[in-house]
Design a protein around this motif. Structure first.
Motif, PDB file in Angstrom:
ATOM      1  N   MET A   1       0.805  -1.461  -0.484  1.00 47.00           N
ATOM      2  CA  MET A   1      -0.060  -0.127  -0.548  1.00 47.00           C
ATOM      3  C   MET A   1       0.868   1.313  -0.066  1.00 47.00           C
ATOM      4  SD  MET A   1      -2.448   0.554   2.832  1.00 47.00           S
ATOM      5  CE  MET A   1      -4.078   1.277   2.510  1.00 47.00           C
ATOM      6  N   LYS A   2       0.386   2.622  -0.489  1.00 45.43           N
ATOM      7  CA  LYS A   2       1.290   2.752  -1.054  1.00 45.43           C
ATOM      8  C   LYS A   2       0.517   4.374  -0.826  1.00 45.43           C
ATOM      9  CE  LYS A   2       4.057   5.033  -4.606  1.00 45.43           C
ATOM     10  NZ  LYS A   2       4.901   5.323  -6.244  1.00 45.43           N
ATOM     11  N   GLY A   3       1.059   4.803  -0.123  1.00 43.21           N
ATOM     12  CA  GLY A   3       1.317   6.780   0.596  1.00 43.21           C
ATOM     13  C   GLY A   3       0.246   7.632  -0.104  1.00 43.21           C
ATOM     14  N   LYS A   4       0.187   9.080   0.096  1.00 43.13           N
ATOM     15  CA  LYS A   4      -0.547   9.661  -0.285  1.00 43.13           C
ATOM     16  C   LYS A   4       0.551  10.166  -1.347  1.00 43.13           C
ATOM     17  CE  LYS A   4      -2.719  13.944  -0.435  1.00 43.13           C
ATOM     18  NZ  LYS A   4      -3.030  15.234   0.091  1.00 43.13           N
ATOM     19  N   GLU A   5       0.821  10.393  -2.681  1.00 43.30           N
ATOM     20  CA  GLU A   5       1.629  11.325  -3.085  1.00 43.30           C
ATOM     21  C   GLU A   5       0.850  12.640  -3.202  1.00 43.30           C
ATOM     22  OE1 GLU A   5       3.238  10.124  -7.185  1.00 43.30           O
ATOM     23  OE2 GLU A   5       2.400   7.931  -6.470  1.00 43.30           O
ATOM     24  N   THR A   6       2.573  12.738  -2.765  1.00 44.57           N
ATOM     25  CA  THR A   6       2.781  14.843  -2.884  1.00 44.57           C
ATOM     26  C   THR A   6       2.928  14.763  -3.505  1.00 44.57           C
ATOM     27  OG1 THR A   6       4.846  14.922  -1.749  1.00 44.57           O
ATOM     28  CG2 THR A   6       3.080  14.598  -0.286  1.00 44.57           C
ATOM     29  N   GLY A   7       2.201  16.134  -4.025  1.00 48.90           N
ATOM     30  CA  GLY A   7       1.883  16.836  -5.325  1.00 48.90           C
ATOM     31  C   GLY A   7       3.341  17.836  -5.239  1.00 48.90           C
ATOM     32  N   SER A   8       3.216  18.817  -6.463  1.00 47.33           N
ATOM     33  CA  SER A   8       4.264  19.571  -6.912  1.00 47.33           C
ATOM     34  C   SER A   8       3.799  20.107  -5.349  1.00 47.33           C
ATOM     35  CB  SER A   8       3.797  20.703  -7.668  1.00 47.33           C
ATOM     36  OG  SER A   8       2.914  21.097  -7.687  1.00 47.33           O
ATOM     37  N   PHE A   9       5.740  21.383  -4.876  1.00 47.80           N
ATOM     38  CA  PHE A   9       5.631  22.408  -4.207  1.00 47.80           C
ATOM     39  C   PHE A   9       4.873  23.178  -4.265  1.00 47.80           C
ATOM     40  CE2 PHE A   9       7.075  25.959  -1.927  1.00 47.80           C
ATOM     41  CZ  PHE A   9       7.275  25.797  -1.492  1.00 47.80           C
ATOM     42  N   SER A  10       3.775  23.487  -5.298  1.00 46.39           N
ATOM     43  CA  SER A  10       2.656  24.555  -4.952  1.00 46.39           C
ATOM     44  C   SER A  10       0.970  23.882  -4.902  1.00 46.39           C
ATOM     45  CB  SER A  10       2.094  25.534  -6.562  1.00 46.39           C
ATOM     46  OG  SER A  10       1.902  24.220  -7.337  1.00 46.39           O
ATOM     47  N   ASP A  11       1.554  22.934  -4.748  1.00 44.34           N
ATOM     48  CA  ASP A  11      -0.222  21.953  -4.326  1.00 44.34           C
ATOM     49  C   ASP A  11      -0.124  21.767  -2.704  1.00 44.34           C
ATOM     50  OD1 ASP A  11      -1.088  21.197  -6.738  1.00 44.34           O
ATOM     51  OD2 ASP A  11       0.193  19.418  -7.213  1.00 44.34           O
ATOM     52  N   ARG A  12       1.529  21.758  -2.105  1.00 43.28           N
ATOM     53  CA  ARG A  12       1.273  21.336  -1.292  1.00 43.28           C
ATOM     54  C   ARG A  12       1.261  22.679  -0.548  1.00 43.28           C
ATOM     55  NH1 ARG A  12       7.710  18.475  -0.796  1.00 43.28           N
ATOM     56  NH2 ARG A  12       7.160  20.021  -1.969  1.00 43.28           N
ATOM     57  N   LEU A  13       1.688  24.021  -1.212  1.00 43.61           N
ATOM     58  CA  LEU A  13       0.876  25.420  -0.300  1.00 43.61           C
ATOM     59  C   LEU A  13      -0.347  25.263  -0.481  1.00 43.61           C
ATOM     60  CD1 LEU A  13       4.191  27.320  -1.831  1.00 43.61           C
ATOM     61  CD2 LEU A  13       3.887  27.145   0.974  1.00 43.61           C
ATOM     62  N   LYS A  14      -0.150  24.911  -1.326  1.00 41.06           N
ATOM     63  CA  LYS A  14      -2.158  25.243  -1.531  1.00 41.06           C
ATOM     64  C   LYS A  14      -2.907  24.207  -0.546  1.00 41.06           C
ATOM     65  CE  LYS A  14      -2.922  25.945  -6.113  1.00 41.06           C
ATOM     66  NZ  LYS A  14      -3.706  25.556  -6.925  1.00 41.06           N
ATOM     67  N   ASP A  15      -2.783  22.677   0.391  1.00 40.42           N
ATOM     68  CA  ASP A  15      -2.473  22.690   0.827  1.00 40.42           C
ATOM     69  C   ASP A  15      -2.305  22.981   2.074  1.00 40.42           C
ATOM     70  OD1 ASP A  15      -4.359  20.711  -0.445  1.00 40.42           O
ATOM     71  OD2 ASP A  15      -2.024  19.195  -0.545  1.00 40.42           O
TER      72      ASP A  15
END
Length: 126
Positions: free
Chosen positions: A1-15
């Motif tokens: 089982m693979k964890g949630k893949e983090t997106g790009s840096f901008s996605d992490r900033l939005k989150d």
């Protein structure tokens, strides 16, 4: 089982910004300023504080009045003691004067008796 893949840096900033916004919204919802009872509690606290301040002011005034009364009593007793000391000094002075007058009278009586004895002795020799 693979964890949630983090997106790009901008996605992490939005989150991250969305999470912060959600926390802010929850904090605003829990804010006591929104509570209708909060104003009543604040008024009650304010009334209690004002009553406390009034009682403190009354106690200070009572203490000041008591201090002034004690000082007046002390001044009155000091004046009474001073007056009594003056009266005692006058009484002692009068007593000394009376004693001196009695001594003079006694001396005069002794002299008169001595003179009488001397005159009696002279009269016997004649």
């Amino acid at each position: 089982m693979k964890g949630k893949e983090t997106g790009s840096f901008s996605d992490r900033l939005k989150d991250s910004a969305a999470a912060k916004q959600a926390l802010l919204e929850r904090a605003k919802a829990k804010s006591p300023l929104n509570d209708p009872e909060f104003a009543k509690r604040q008024e009650a606290k304010k009334a209690v504080a004002e009553a406390r301040e009034q009682r403190l002011a009354e106690r200070k005034a009572a203490k000041a009045e008591e201090k002034a009364r004690r000082e007046a009593e002390l001044a009155a007793t000091a004046a009474e003691r001073e007056q009594a000391a003056r009266e005692e000094a006058l009484r002692l002075e009068a007593e000394k004067i009376n004693q001196a007058e009695r001594e003079l009278e006694l001396e005069a009586e002794r002299k008169a008796k001595r003179d009488a004895r001397y005159a009696a002795r002279k009269a016997r020799k004649r």
